[in-house]
Every structure is written in structure tokens, then in C-alpha cells.
Design a protein around this motif. Structure first.
Motif, PDB file in Angstrom:
ATOM      1  N   THR A 215      58.332  11.949  40.969  1.00  0.00           N
ATOM      2  CA  THR A 215      58.418  13.165  40.164  1.00  0.00           C
ATOM      3  C   THR A 215      59.737  13.191  39.408  1.00  0.00           C
ATOM      4  OG1 THR A 215      59.393  14.401  42.006  1.00  0.00           O
ATOM      5  CG2 THR A 215      56.997  14.480  41.771  1.00  0.00           C
ATOM      6  N   THR A 216      59.777  14.047  38.418  1.00  0.00           N
ATOM      7  CA  THR A 216      61.004  14.265  37.667  1.00  0.00           C
ATOM      8  C   THR A 216      61.073  15.726  37.289  1.00  0.00           C
ATOM      9  OG1 THR A 216      62.312  13.522  35.785  1.00  0.00           O
ATOM     10  CG2 THR A 216      59.950  13.756  35.432  1.00  0.00           C
ATOM     11  N   GLN A 217      62.266  16.230  37.100  1.00  0.00           N
ATOM     12  CA  GLN A 217      62.413  17.619  36.678  1.00  0.00           C
ATOM     13  C   GLN A 217      62.666  17.657  35.186  1.00  0.00           C
ATOM     14  OE1 GLN A 217      64.420  20.717  39.111  1.00  0.00           O
ATOM     15  NE2 GLN A 217      65.792  20.983  37.366  1.00  0.00           N
ATOM     16  N   ILE A 218      61.883  18.435  34.481  1.00  0.00           N
ATOM     17  CA  ILE A 218      62.070  18.606  33.054  1.00  0.00           C
ATOM     18  C   ILE A 218      62.052  20.096  32.744  1.00  0.00           C
ATOM     19  CG2 ILE A 218      60.932  16.406  32.522  1.00  0.00           C
ATOM     20  CD1 ILE A 218      58.495  18.044  31.594  1.00  0.00           C
ATOM     21  N   GLU A 219      62.496  20.450  31.553  1.00  0.00           N
ATOM     22  CA  GLU A 219      62.344  21.818  31.091  1.00  0.00           C
ATOM     23  C   GLU A 219      61.135  21.883  30.179  1.00  0.00           C
ATOM     24  OE1 GLU A 219      65.415  25.095  29.729  1.00  0.00           O
ATOM     25  OE2 GLU A 219      64.881  23.796  28.038  1.00  0.00           O
ATOM     26  N   ALA A 220      60.335  22.933  30.339  1.00  0.00           N
ATOM     27  CA  ALA A 220      59.120  23.050  29.548  1.00  0.00           C
ATOM     28  C   ALA A 220      58.685  24.502  29.445  1.00  0.00           C
ATOM     29  CB  ALA A 220      57.997  22.219  30.179  1.00  0.00           C
ATOM     30  N   ALA A 221      57.960  24.798  28.379  1.00  0.00           N
ATOM     31  CA  ALA A 221      57.235  26.060  28.278  1.00  0.00           C
ATOM     32  C   ALA A 221      55.889  25.854  28.960  1.00  0.00           C
ATOM     33  CB  ALA A 221      57.047  26.466  26.827  1.00  0.00           C
ATOM     34  N   VAL A 222      55.551  26.747  29.882  1.00  0.00           N
ATOM     35  CA  VAL A 222      54.306  26.631  30.636  1.00  0.00           C
ATOM     36  C   VAL A 222      53.388  27.774  30.209  1.00  0.00           C
ATOM     37  CG1 VAL A 222      53.249  26.558  32.917  1.00  0.00           C
ATOM     38  CG2 VAL A 222      55.537  25.604  32.561  1.00  0.00           C
ATOM     39  N   SER A 278      60.161  20.487  26.490  1.00  0.00           N
ATOM     40  CA  SER A 278      61.265  20.731  25.561  1.00  0.00           C
ATOM     41  C   SER A 278      62.024  19.453  25.233  1.00  0.00           C
ATOM     42  CB  SER A 278      62.233  21.764  26.159  1.00  0.00           C
ATOM     43  OG  SER A 278      62.856  21.244  27.327  1.00  0.00           O
ATOM     44  N   GLU A 279      61.622  18.328  25.848  1.00  0.00           N
ATOM     45  CA  GLU A 279      62.302  17.056  25.604  1.00  0.00           C
ATOM     46  C   GLU A 279      62.184  16.681  24.127  1.00  0.00           C
ATOM     47  OE1 GLU A 279      60.402  14.374  28.313  1.00  0.00           O
ATOM     48  OE2 GLU A 279      61.883  14.732  29.883  1.00  0.00           O
ATOM     49  N   GLY A 280      63.290  16.412  23.511  1.00  0.00           N
ATOM     50  CA  GLY A 280      63.277  15.975  22.120  1.00  0.00           C
ATOM     51  C   GLY A 280      63.541  17.099  21.132  1.00  0.00           C
ATOM     52  N   ASN A 281      62.812  18.230  21.249  1.00  0.00           N
ATOM     53  CA  ASN A 281      62.926  19.294  20.252  1.00  0.00           C
ATOM     54  C   ASN A 281      63.580  20.567  20.760  1.00  0.00           C
ATOM     55  OD1 ASN A 281      61.614  17.861  18.106  1.00  0.00           O
ATOM     56  ND2 ASN A 281      59.687  18.148  19.204  1.00  0.00           N
ATOM     57  N   GLY A 282      63.844  20.653  22.052  1.00  0.00           N
ATOM     58  CA  GLY A 282      64.558  21.797  22.574  1.00  0.00           C
ATOM     59  C   GLY A 282      63.676  22.938  23.043  1.00  0.00           C
ATOM     60  N   ARG A 283      64.313  23.882  23.728  1.00  0.00           N
ATOM     61  CA  ARG A 283      63.611  24.998  24.354  1.00  0.00           C
ATOM     62  C   ARG A 283      62.909  25.880  23.333  1.00  0.00           C
ATOM     63  NH1 ARG A 283      65.389  29.605  28.679  1.00  0.00           N
ATOM     64  NH2 ARG A 283      65.342  27.810  30.076  1.00  0.00           N
ATOM     65  N   ALA A 284      63.586  26.243  22.256  1.00  0.00           N
ATOM     66  CA  ALA A 284      63.003  27.167  21.282  1.00  0.00           C
ATOM     67  C   ALA A 284      61.724  26.599  20.679  1.00  0.00           C
ATOM     68  CB  ALA A 284      64.016  27.477  20.185  1.00  0.00           C
ATOM     69  N   GLU A 285      61.730  25.327  20.359  1.00  0.00           N
ATOM     70  CA  GLU A 285      60.531  24.725  19.770  1.00  0.00           C
ATOM     71  C   GLU A 285      59.405  24.625  20.789  1.00  0.00           C
ATOM     72  OE1 GLU A 285      57.818  23.016  17.218  1.00  0.00           O
ATOM     73  OE2 GLU A 285      59.635  24.174  16.842  1.00  0.00           O
ATOM     74  N   ALA A 286      59.728  24.333  22.054  1.00  0.00           N
ATOM     75  CA  ALA A 286      58.694  24.291  23.097  1.00  0.00           C
ATOM     76  C   ALA A 286      58.033  25.657  23.232  1.00  0.00           C
ATOM     77  CB  ALA A 286      59.294  23.843  24.432  1.00  0.00           C
ATOM     78  N   PRO A 316      62.706  25.137  34.193  1.00  0.00           N
ATOM     79  CA  PRO A 316      62.578  23.810  34.815  1.00  0.00           C
ATOM     80  C   PRO A 316      61.303  23.718  35.655  1.00  0.00           C
ATOM     81  CG  PRO A 316      64.165  25.131  35.995  1.00  0.00           C
ATOM     82  CD  PRO A 316      63.782  25.938  34.796  1.00  0.00           C
ATOM     83  N   VAL A 317      60.652  22.561  35.593  1.00  0.00           N
ATOM     84  CA  VAL A 317      59.478  22.304  36.418  1.00  0.00           C
ATOM     85  C   VAL A 317      59.604  20.917  37.025  1.00  0.00           C
ATOM     86  CG1 VAL A 317      57.926  23.788  35.073  1.00  0.00           C
ATOM     87  CG2 VAL A 317      58.146  21.377  34.464  1.00  0.00           C
ATOM     88  N   VAL A 318      59.034  20.742  38.198  1.00  0.00           N
ATOM     89  CA  VAL A 318      58.942  19.421  38.821  1.00  0.00           C
ATOM     90  C   VAL A 318      57.612  18.834  38.387  1.00  0.00           C
ATOM     91  CG1 VAL A 318      58.855  18.129  40.971  1.00  0.00           C
ATOM     92  CG2 VAL A 318      60.375  20.109  40.764  1.00  0.00           C
ATOM     93  N   TYR A 319      57.678  17.672  37.752  1.00  0.00           N
ATOM     94  CA  TYR A 319      56.568  17.104  37.005  1.00  0.00           C
ATOM     95  C   TYR A 319      56.257  15.727  37.577  1.00  0.00           C
ATOM     96  CZ  TYR A 319      54.442  15.625  32.454  1.00  0.00           C
ATOM     97  OH  TYR A 319      53.625  15.187  31.436  1.00  0.00           O
ATOM     98  N   GLY A 320      55.058  15.533  38.112  1.00  0.00           N
ATOM     99  CA  GLY A 320      54.729  14.213  38.631  1.00  0.00           C
ATOM    100  C   GLY A 320      53.671  14.242  39.709  1.00  0.00           C
ATOM    101  N   THR A 331      50.751  16.903  38.396  1.00  0.00           N
ATOM    102  CA  THR A 331      50.813  18.306  38.002  1.00  0.00           C
ATOM    103  C   THR A 331      52.264  18.751  37.910  1.00  0.00           C
ATOM    104  OG1 THR A 331      49.945  20.511  38.518  1.00  0.00           O
ATOM    105  CG2 THR A 331      50.700  19.160  40.369  1.00  0.00           C
ATOM    106  N   VAL A 332      52.444  20.054  37.698  1.00  0.00           N
ATOM    107  CA  VAL A 332      53.784  20.634  37.712  1.00  0.00           C
ATOM    108  C   VAL A 332      53.846  21.705  38.792  1.00  0.00           C
ATOM    109  CG1 VAL A 332      54.369  20.193  35.310  1.00  0.00           C
ATOM    110  CG2 VAL A 332      53.123  22.268  35.898  1.00  0.00           C
ATOM    111  N   VAL A 333      54.968  21.792  39.450  1.00  0.00           N
ATOM    112  CA  VAL A 333      55.173  22.813  40.481  1.00  0.00           C
ATOM    113  C   VAL A 333      56.567  23.382  40.311  1.00  0.00           C
ATOM    114  CG1 VAL A 333      53.586  21.772  42.151  1.00  0.00           C
ATOM    115  CG2 VAL A 333      55.998  21.072  42.138  1.00  0.00           C
ATOM    116  N   GLY A 334      56.838  24.484  40.998  1.00  0.00           N
ATOM    117  CA  GLY A 334      58.160  25.072  40.991  1.00  0.00           C
ATOM    118  C   GLY A 334      58.144  26.538  40.613  1.00  0.00           C
ATOM    119  N   PRO A 335      59.279  27.198  40.672  1.00  0.00           N
ATOM    120  CA  PRO A 335      59.367  28.628  40.382  1.00  0.00           C
ATOM    121  C   PRO A 335      58.855  29.012  39.001  1.00  0.00           C
ATOM    122  CG  PRO A 335      61.384  27.858  41.446  1.00  0.00           C
ATOM    123  CD  PRO A 335      60.575  26.642  41.130  1.00  0.00           C
TER     124      PRO A 335
END
Length: 393
Positions: A215-222, A278-286, A316-320, A331-335
Motif C-alpha cells: 500500500t501507499t498513502q496518497i492525497e485524493a478527493a474521494v 491529487s498527484e501531479g495536479n494538486g489538491r484543488a484540481e483533484a 490522505p488515503v491508504v491506497y493498495g 481499495t482505499v481505506v482511512g479516515p
């Protein structure tokens, strides 16, 4: 390439045939993509003097969404990868076609396109003739697992292919199969993974992230969507109508997510869980992409029985890969995921079509959100400020 005096038909191609065969069973088989294989084959055949106008290699595939995929090369248009929807193989576009003949009989199909007759020849041949082709050669490409794929070669030379040219192409089919089979397996596996996992997770799994705990932690809009009144619908509607409604709903949401570059990670009953990294384009774009997909889904819904809600949060989400020793789920898990689930429940309680968190609202123009004040969310101690997404009418 003309036959020289004293040569038997086809002898003039001996050197070219050996060179093409060695390339197909060597470098092409080991490392080339289907597009690279077709490009390389065409380049070598035309260098040998074969006047190709169009080449197509088709591949039937076990996939719930597509019936086949393939590569087509055109002298005037380059090379492209294409897919064929599953239903097309059940229509007259396939029935009676040269490709059906090749696949079912495992034999070649050869036909002049300069002497076609309505009622006798398939429509695809008329289409090729109208575009300038004069001769059509379809050949089986037989794989080691016993399956038969189809290939087609056309020319625009008046009079068509010479016999030695057609014979050369036919003799190359075993080598072409040797090159295409592993490339097709790699492509089909990636395609099937994308159907079930989404393009982002599929790329990660193909890249090696398939171990439990990888797994890896990334930032994403869910984003989460959920049908309103599904229990009532399931009691009121007949099963076939209920499944039809669910299928229409999932198609609307999935198409909207994909249109904005998101990944649908999971169907949970009548709910959809989607991710916009948000990888590449940032939080606002996500956040913007997630919200645009929500608006697109609502805009495409024209069925009054289809009423759904949507919620968006970012963080942040845990992705994997998670799961047991013999059953994994990507899938993704986390708060962040838990929070967006609480938002979706709040949307139903507040009778709002789409809401978002304060974190998302801060990334959006003020015109896109409306402050709903503070509300208590299940499992969260402090009241939370929620925002309604002001979707276009």
C-alpha cells in the motif's frame, strides 16, 4: 519486388521472409507491444515491395465490456489500437464477414474488391473498396492455446496482390502468432484489470503492487454516490427492472468519473466509491475534477426513478492491497474514506443531492458551494461545517 528470371514464384522474397520471421520470433515476441508488432511487420513487408494499403490484426478477448480489440494500420492514417463492444460480435457486422469465416474455419479468405456483387459479398468489402482497396486477404493467426485470431491485409494496386506476395504474407502467420500471443496476453490482462480495478489501480498492479500490504498513502478527493430509496425500489420493482435501473445508474456515475480522469474503485451495494488523485495536479484540481464528475452524473440522469446523492471529501488515503492470504482487494481505506461515507449519510438526512466537506469547499470557487452550517456526523465528536454543491440545473 518482381521475380527474377529463373526464380520460382516467391523465391525473390526468401531473404525478406527470413529477416521478418527472425524479427517476429525474436525481438518482437520478447518486448514489443501489439502496435509496435504491426508497425514493424508493415514496415518490413513494404520494404520488401509488398504494396500494403491497410492491415488489421483483431483479437477476441474474455472481457465483460468488450468483445474484441485490435490494431489497424492505414497507409494514410498511421496505426491505432481499437476496441469492439461485446454486442457487435452478435450482429451482421461480424456474421457472414471474412473474419467470421477465418475464425470458424481456420482457413484464409481471399477476394478481389474490384468485382464485388451485392447479395454475395459482405458489406465490409464494399466499404474497403469504396475507400480505394482492390484486394483483400484475411488469414487465421493461431495461438498456442488453440484460439484463432484474425488478420486482414489489403492493397490498392490495380489487380491486387500478386500470388507470391499473398503467399509470403500467409507463410509469416506462424511467426506473427508467436509475436502477437504474448503481447496480446499482456494487453488483455491489463484491459481486464482496468475493468475491475480502474485504470490507476490496474497500472499499479501491473507494475508489481500486488502483494498483500503493498500500500501507499496518497492525497485524493474521494467521491461516494448512493441511490435514494433503494430498499423501497427493490420491494416495488420486478428484479429485471431493478437490475436495469441499477445498470443505468452505475453507467451514468462511472462514465462521469472516467470523463474527469477518476477511478471507480468499488461498487458497494447501490453505492459507488471513486478516487481522484491529487498527484501531479494538486489538491484543488483533484477536488474540482471530483465535483465536475458529480455535476456531470446528475446532468446525464433523465430517469425520474433514479434519485441518488453524492458526497466529496479530500485528504490522505491508504491506497493498495488489503485482505487475507488468499483473497485480496485493491481499495482505499482511512479516515478520509470514513468521513466521506458520513457525508453521504448526511446528504440523505438533509435532503441534499450533493454535499462536500469544508476541506473541499476551500478548494472551490465560492459560487460552487453553499454553507449549510454545522451538523453532527455519526462517529465524529465535534459538529462539522457542511457545504451543498450548487450543481448546474
Amino acid at each position: 519486388m518482381d521475380t527474377k528470371p529463373g526464380e520460382l514464384p516467391g523465391e525473390g522474397f526468401a531473404a525478406a521472409e527470413a529477416q521478418i520471421t527472425n524479427w517476429l520470433i525474436g525481438p518482437a515476441r520478447r518486448s514489443c507491444t501489439p502496435v509496435e508488432i504491426v508497425n514493424g511487420l508493415v514496415e518490413r513487408l513494404t520494404d520488401a515491395g509488398v504494396p500494403l494499403w491497410r492491415v488489421r490484426i483483431a483479437q477476441q478477448v474474455a472481457n465483460p465490456l468488450i468483445g474484441a480489440w485490435g490494431v489497424v494500420w492505414k497507409r494514410s492514417g498511421g496505426t491505432e489500437l481499437y476496441t469492439v463492444p461485446r454486442g457487435v460480435l452478435q450482429t451482421n457486422a461480424f456474421y457472414g464477414s471474412p473474419f467470421e469465416h477465418v475464425v470458424k474455419t481456420r482457413t484464409r479468405f481471399r477476394g478481389s474488391l474490384e468485382r464485388l456483387e451485392r447479395g454475395r459479398d459482405h458489406e465490409v468489402l464494399f466499404e474497403l473498396a469504396a475507400q480505394g482497396s482492390t484486394d483483400y486477404l484475411a488469414l487465421p493467426v493461431e495461438y498456442g492455446d488453440g484460439s484463432v485470431q484474425a488478420s486482414a491485409f489489403t492493397t490498392d494496386r490495380p489487380g491486387g496482390f500478386r500470388e507470391e506476395e499473398a503467399a509470403l504474407i500467409e507463410r509469416l502467420m506462424p511467426a506473427l502468432a508467436a509475436a502477437m500471443e504474448p503481447a496480446a496476453m499482456r494487453h488483455s490482462m491489463a484491459s481486464l484489470l482496468e475493468v475491475y480495478l480502474g485504470s490507476g489501480p490496474a497500472d499499479r498492479v501491473v507494475g508489481g503492487a500486488f502483494q498483500r500490504g503493498a500500500t501507499t498513502q496518497i492525497e485524493a478527493a474521494v467521491m461516494v454516490t448512493d441511490l435514494r430509496g433503494f430498499t423501497g425500489l427493490s420491494e416495488k420493482l420486478k428484479p429485471d427492472r431493478l437490475l436495469q435501473l441499477l445498470g443505468a445508474y452505475f453507467e451514468i456515475v462511472v462514465d462521469a468519473v472516467r470523463a474527469e480522469g477518476g477511478d471507480v474503485l468499488k461498487f458497494i451495494g447501490d453505492g459507488v466509491l471513486a478516487l481522484f488523485s491529487s498527484e501531479g495536479n494538486g489538491r484543488a484540481e483533484a477536488c474540482a475534477r471530483a465535483v465536475r464528475s458529480v455535476g456531470l452524473a446528475f446532468a446525464r440522469n433523465s430517469d425520474p426513478e433514479l434519485r441518488f446523492v453524492s458526497a466529496v471529501h479530500v485528504g490522505p488515503v491508504v491506497y493498495g492491497n488489503i485482505g487475507s492470504l488468499d483473497r485480496l482487494d485493491f481499495t482505499v481505506v482511512g479516515p478520509t474514506v470514513n468521513y466521506v461515507s458520513r457525508l453521504e449519510s448526511a446528504a440523505k438526512l438533509l435532503d441534499k443531492a450533493a454535499i462536500c466537506s469544508a476541506d473541499v469547499a476551500r478548494s472551490l470557487p465560492a459560487s460552487m458551494v453553499r454553507d449549510l452550517g454545522q451538523h453532527q456526523l455519526k462517529g465524529i465528536a465535534d459538529p462539522q461545517t457542511l457545504f451543498e454543491l450548487t450543481l448546474p440545473p
